[in-house]
Enzyme design. Structure first.
Site, short mmCIF file in Angstrom:
data_model
loop_
_atom_site.label_atom_id
_atom_site.label_comp_id
_atom_site.label_asym_id
_atom_site.label_seq_id
_atom_site.Cartn_x
_atom_site.Cartn_y
_atom_site.Cartn_z
CG ASP A 25 -38.00 -30.53 9.76
OD1 ASP A 25 -37.39 -29.56 10.24
OD2 ASP A 25 -37.71 -31.03 8.66
CG ASP A 27 -36.53 -25.85 5.50
OD1 ASP A 27 -36.79 -25.05 4.60
OD2 ASP A 27 -36.06 -25.52 6.61
CB SER A 58 -36.57 -25.30 11.78
OG SER A 58 -35.74 -25.15 10.66
CG ASN A 59 -31.59 -29.34 12.88
OD1 ASN A 59 -31.99 -29.10 14.03
ND2 ASN A 59 -31.05 -30.50 12.55
CG ASN A 60 -33.06 -22.72 7.86
OD1 ASN A 60 -32.22 -21.85 8.07
ND2 ASN A 60 -33.65 -22.86 6.68
CG HIS A 182 -29.43 -28.04 3.87
ND1 HIS A 182 -30.17 -28.60 4.89
CD2 HIS A 182 -28.44 -27.33 4.47
CE1 HIS A 182 -29.65 -28.23 6.06
NE2 HIS A 182 -28.61 -27.47 5.82
CG ASP A 238 -37.64 -33.67 5.57
OD1 ASP A 238 -37.39 -33.14 6.68
OD2 ASP A 238 -37.02 -33.39 4.53
#
Length: 296
Positions: A25, A27, A58-60, A182, A238
């Site tokens: 991941d 962030d 990443s889910n961003n 977030h 995380d």
């Protein structure tokens, strides 16, 4: 069974020795805000020298792949290729290319709740966006999908328009991820895509297809481009409810790093409650700790 053991010493050397690759991941794992986690760039260099593949999930949904690659470089992560980066925006574009209903000679449009990075990823995939001037002149194409991403300008008007499109039973509802919130640098929280998707689902009475972690669809996107044996791959993240659950669902060995959202006490509480899909196999204080398990 995952037991949330600290990964160090002989166990660390054994786990990394057996691993062919690592999924990270971003962030809270590689960086926090505009600062790289100390030792993270050096770890990636060591993994490359050891012949271990590194991929990033990443889910961003705020950045298109080229912009995400620039961020890696800006924060000191050199030598990476854009092809190693997989975001929920990229995977959403892939899913819509596969499943967008409608005849080939009259492709439908996507109504997007999200920012310019998400829109850029969709355009790069050849998708038409509702209200996009780049779609050209003539009659507006029929909206055949509503995509919910991270939208800092989410509003009642947008919610109402999304619901109007979703009255068509053939219109797809897709969400980039279900992250509910977030963390911000001041310790507060900002709503995540999951909060926005829940609003659209509640108002429309529809259930969204989710492409980001913990959905295995993101792993499907990766394996379309890379040959990966999940039994010999680590998933390092995380967030227990996304990264660790994703790793378990896809058959990987999971490692929680404590530089981001989830705390060790949360993992231990899940272990005590028998919710083993939310318990990492191992944890580290920081991904820099993994460097000790690699041979020079």
């Amino acid at each position: 069974m995952a037991r949330c053991e600290r990964l160090r010493g002989a166990a660390l050397r054994d786990v990394l020795g057996r691993a062919q690759g690592v999924l990270f991941d971003c962030d809270g794992v590689l960086w926090n805000g505009e600062r790289a986690v100390p030792g993270a760039p050096e770890l990636l260099e060591r993994l490359a020298r050891a012949g271990k593949a590194a991929l990033f999930v990443s889910n961003n949904s705020r950045r298109a792949r080229p912009e995400l690659a620039l961020r890696f470089a800006r924060l000191g992560f050199g030598g990476l290729r854009a092809e190693q980066l997989f975001s929920s925006a990229l995977c959403a574009a892939r899913l819509l290319r596969q499943r967008l209903p409608g005849p080939p000679d009259a492709p439908g449009a996507v109504f997007v709740l999200g920012g310019e990075g998400l829109r850029a990823e969709l355009r790069a995939a050849g998708l038409r966006l509702a209200g996009d001037p780049s779609a050209g002149d003539g009659a507006a194409p029929r909206v055949r999908a509503v995509l919910v991403g991270y939208d800092e300008h989410f509003s009642f008007a947008k919610l109402r328009e999304a619901c109007a499109h979703l009255r068509d039973p053939e219109c797809l509802l897709v969400a980039t991820d279900r992250d509910p919130w977030h963390p911000l640098s001041d310790g507060s929280r900002t709503p995540g895509t999951g909060s926005l998707a829940a609003a659209v689902e509640t108002a429309s009475g529809r259930q969204a297809l989710v492409v980001g972690k913990p959905s295995p669809y993101m792993f499907e996107c990766i394996t379309e481009n890379f040959s990966i044996d999940p039994a010999r791959t680590l998933m390092v993240g995380d967030r227990l409810e996304t990264d660790i659950l994703f790793g378990h669902r896809c058959g990987m060995t999971t490692v929680l790093t404590l530089t981001g959202v989830s705390r060790l006490e949360e993992a231990q509480a899940y272990l005590a409650a028998g919710q083993h899909d939310l318990v990492p196999h191992y944890y580290v204080e920081s991904i820099a700790d993994l460097t000790e398990g690699l041979e020079d």
